[in-house]
Design an enzyme around this catalytic site. Structure first.
Site, short mmCIF file in Angstrom:
data_model
loop_
_atom_site.label_atom_id
_atom_site.label_comp_id
_atom_site.label_asym_id
_atom_site.label_seq_id
_atom_site.Cartn_x
_atom_site.Cartn_y
_atom_site.Cartn_z
N HIS A 193 0.83 -1.20 0.00
CA HIS A 193 0.00 0.00 0.00
C HIS A 193 0.86 1.26 0.00
CE1 HIS A 193 -3.84 -1.99 1.42
NE2 HIS A 193 -4.16 -1.25 0.39
N ARG A 295 -6.11 -5.38 -17.07
CA ARG A 295 -6.33 -6.48 -16.12
C ARG A 295 -7.84 -6.67 -15.95
NH1 ARG A 295 -1.48 -4.04 -13.29
NH2 ARG A 295 -0.02 -5.74 -12.88
N ARG A 331 -6.04 -8.65 -21.29
CA ARG A 331 -5.67 -9.93 -20.70
C ARG A 331 -6.93 -10.65 -20.24
NH1 ARG A 331 -1.83 -10.14 -15.56
NH2 ARG A 331 -3.66 -9.41 -14.44
N GLU A 419 5.21 -15.50 -17.45
CA GLU A 419 5.28 -15.25 -16.01
C GLU A 419 5.86 -16.45 -15.27
OE1 GLU A 419 1.56 -12.73 -14.80
OE2 GLU A 419 0.86 -14.39 -16.05
N ASN A 442 6.29 -9.34 -12.39
CA ASN A 442 5.91 -9.51 -10.98
C ASN A 442 5.84 -11.00 -10.64
OD1 ASN A 442 5.51 -6.78 -11.26
ND2 ASN A 442 3.28 -6.94 -11.42
N ASP A 443 5.10 -11.74 -11.47
CA ASP A 443 5.00 -13.17 -11.22
C ASP A 443 6.26 -13.91 -11.65
OD1 ASP A 443 2.58 -13.82 -9.87
OD2 ASP A 443 1.50 -13.10 -11.63
N ARG A 453 5.31 -12.81 -3.81
CA ARG A 453 5.40 -11.40 -4.18
C ARG A 453 4.71 -10.48 -3.17
NH1 ARG A 453 1.55 -10.94 -9.55
NH2 ARG A 453 1.26 -8.78 -8.95
N CYS A 490 5.10 -5.92 -19.09
CA CYS A 490 3.98 -5.20 -18.49
C CYS A 490 3.97 -5.33 -16.97
CB CYS A 490 2.65 -5.68 -19.06
SG CYS A 490 2.29 -7.40 -18.69
C1 PEP Z 1 2.88 -9.64 -13.64
O1 PEP Z 1 2.78 -10.71 -13.04
O2 PEP Z 1 3.96 -9.02 -13.81
C2 PEP Z 1 1.67 -9.00 -14.19
C3 PEP Z 1 1.76 -7.94 -14.96
O3 PEP Z 1 0.47 -9.53 -13.81
P1 PEP Z 1 -0.21 -9.24 -12.36
O4 PEP Z 1 0.67 -8.24 -11.66
O5 PEP Z 1 -1.56 -8.74 -12.66
O6 PEP Z 1 -0.17 -10.60 -11.77
MG MG Z 2 0.92 -11.83 -13.15
#
Ligand code: PEP
Ligand code: MG
Length: 559
Positions: A193, A295, A331, A419, A442-443, A453, A490
């Protein structure tokens, strides 16, 4: 001759760029109480005690609502959500139940919150993240009951840098960026946050800093949100010079108007990540050239039942209409793990991040994907657009093949997200079936580093600068170049201006990030050559840690 000790330098995970030099402030502590020692409330006073408790909870909720009314955007949403939680019937009832058996309101508050915090933690994901909110409410209600000042961030009289172990969402959301000019926390990851609000308010921010607790209020520090460092008691002249240099760079950022291109003319699309029509319209006010990640699951988090094809078409159409004639990548539902959808029929799983999420939902419920693709195709017809469509959490080339067949049957251009390390390693074979790839760093970081994460403790491992993660990104980009197909990024990595240049050097063809980051990414890209980007990419792949990777890239790109 005496020599003064060199300033202490701390480092963490950079979240929002910018450099500031100012004194430290620290949030007020929660009231300390000997809860066990509080006397039992006599039976005839319990009704009054419940009234006292209700009044305190209502006062806290009112104050939060009032602050929400004076805030905007995500800050307003966070404050309103915390206010709502302060009036949540379930925990209020649990506290009243304890008061009814003789607990004083203070103890009842703590016990009821502990009960729900425990439940939320067990549920994991987004619910676990709400534990900080609940504990924040507990401390505010306790202070109210005791007639003490509300705990939280003091309002400083001069611009200051707020240092804390972690910040409650209600505290971060209420910050005045003119007075709180920097944020540094011991806990919290880049997706916490604190990070989200800091990004919205544009306050330079570094999280997950070890040793921060030793810095006293009043100490002068230099925070660098681009490099992720905090220097205690630096040379004042040098600090002022660094701030001035960063401000000049920020001014150049504000003036960037696109399109994405390096100083020597290498085109890289700079796109926006959005979650609904409103966000897409806001993105369209930035120089973003289109949408690199829509998303869709975020449109339906509160839905009990699956939206009809027609309703989906209308929702997706709003995003397409915000970028007429531009690239929009939609997506398909990435439901599951931290984003459960009630109508997706998630199984009960011990390990949902490794479970039935993303495209895997469609294995047991193929109609859900089929109806979503029909909705997207309908939106495309309604708006005269040609959206690209991609599936999340693809693990194998065969999954990519099946998705591509299904999307093409609806006349849509198919791609997949990379991912999962297995998909990155076989990117070339995945590309035999689809028209483009988009790397979700991120994933990809979560699964490459085997680190949740959402975990603040593991933020240094899920840092996208980890050379292990970047090696997979480079391999994926190289597979795209070999196939002559676009490969975008992304995930949050694309929102880091320095890392965006490194990704460009690896051969990535588009960068999609939060609207607030679009200008900073585009502006930085315009100051570097492709040769510099490539040199930085080679440099980060040759080191052993995220810190070294950042330093190596900074040396090449920032001079
Ligand atoms: C990611 O995993 O980098 C991604 C863009 O998808 P999300 O953050 O929505 O899982
Ligand atoms: Mg992801």
């Amino acid at each position: 001759m005496t020599t003064s000790a060199p300033p202490v330098s701390l480092s963490g995970v950079p979240v929002v760029g910018g450099v500031r030099y100012a004194p430290v402030i620290r949030p007020g502590r929660a009231p300390a109480l000997d809860l066990a020692g509080l006397p039992e409330v006599p039976e005839d006073a319990r009704a009054a005690e419940a009234v006292r408790f209700d009044a305190a909870a209502a006062a806290v909720a009112d104050r939060l609502r009032d602050r929400a009314a004076h805030a905007t955007g995500v800050a307003a949403e966070v404050l309103a959500a915390t206010a709502q939680l302060a009036q949540d019937k379930a925990w209020l009832a649990a506290a009243r139940k304890r008061i009814a058996v003789g607990d004083p309101a203070e103890r009842a508050t703590h016990q009821a919150v502990a009960q729900f915090a425990d439940l939320f933690t067990k549920m994991g994901g987004l619910m676990a993240e709400r534990v900080t909110d609940l504990q924040d409410i507990r401390d505010r209600v306790t202070a109210e009951l005791r007639g003490l000042p509300e705990p939280g961030v003091p309002v400083p009289s001069t611009p200051s840098i707020l240092c804390a172990e972690d910040l409650a969402p209600a505290d971060t959301a209420g910050l005045d960026p003119a007075l709180v000019v920097g944020l540094a926390t011991t806990l919290g990851g880049p997706t916490s946050h604190t990070a989200i609000i800091a990004r919205q308010l544009g306050i330079p921010c570094v999280v997950a800093i070890a040793g921060l607790d030793d810095i006293a209020a009043g100490a002068l520090v230099l925070i660098d949100g681009t490099r992720g460092t905090l220097l205690v008691d630096p040379d004042p002249a040098q600090a002022a010079a660094e701030v001035a240099r960063a401000d000049e760079a920020a001014a150049a950022t504000a003036g960037w108007s696109g399109p994405g291109v390096t100083a020597d003319g290498r085109r890289v699309e700079v796109l926006a990540n959005v979650q609904d029509g409103a966000a897409a319209r806001l993105a369209a006010e930035t120089p973003a050239e289109g949408v690199g990640l829509f998303r869709t699951e975020l449109c339906f988090l509160n839905r009990e039942t699956e939206p009809s094809v027609q309703e989906q078409a209308q929702i997706y159409g709003e995003v397409l209409a915000a970028f007429p004639g531009r690239k929009v990548v939609i997506r398909t539902l990435d439901a599951g793990s931290d984003k459960p959808l009630k109508f997706a029929g998630h199984p009960d799983e011990a390990n949902p991040a490794l479970g039935v999420r993303g495209i895997r939902i469609a294995f047991g419920n193929p109609g859900l994907l089929e109806r979503q693709l029909a909705g997207i195709a309908q939106a495309a017809r309604d708006t005269g657009s040609a959206p690209w469509v991609m599936a999340p959490m693809i693990a194998t080339p065969a999954e990519a093949r099946d998705f591509a067949e299904q999307a093409r049957a609806h006349g849509l251009k198919p791609g997949v997200m990379i991912e999962i390390p297995a998909a990155a390693l076989l990117a070339g074979r995945v590309l035999e079936h689809v028209d483009f790839l988009s790397i979700g760093t991120n994933d990809l970081a979560q699964y490459t580093m085997a680190a949740d994460r959402m975990s603040a403790e593991l933020a240094a491992l899920t840092d996208p600068w980890q050379p292990g993660v970047l090696t997979l990104v480079a391999a994926t980009a190289a597979a795209g170049a070999a196939a002559g197909k676009p490969v975008g990024v992304c995930g949050e990595a694309a929102a880091d201006p320095l890392l965006a240049c490194v990704l460009t050097g690896m051969g990535v063809t588009s960068l999609s990030c939060a609207s607030a980051a679009v200008r900073a990414v585009g502006a930085r890209l315009s100051t570097v050559t492709l040769a510099q980007c490539r040199e930085a990419a080679d440099a980060v792949l040759g080191v052993a840690s995220a810190t070294e990777a950042r330093e190596a890239a900074s040396a090449v790109l920032l001079g």
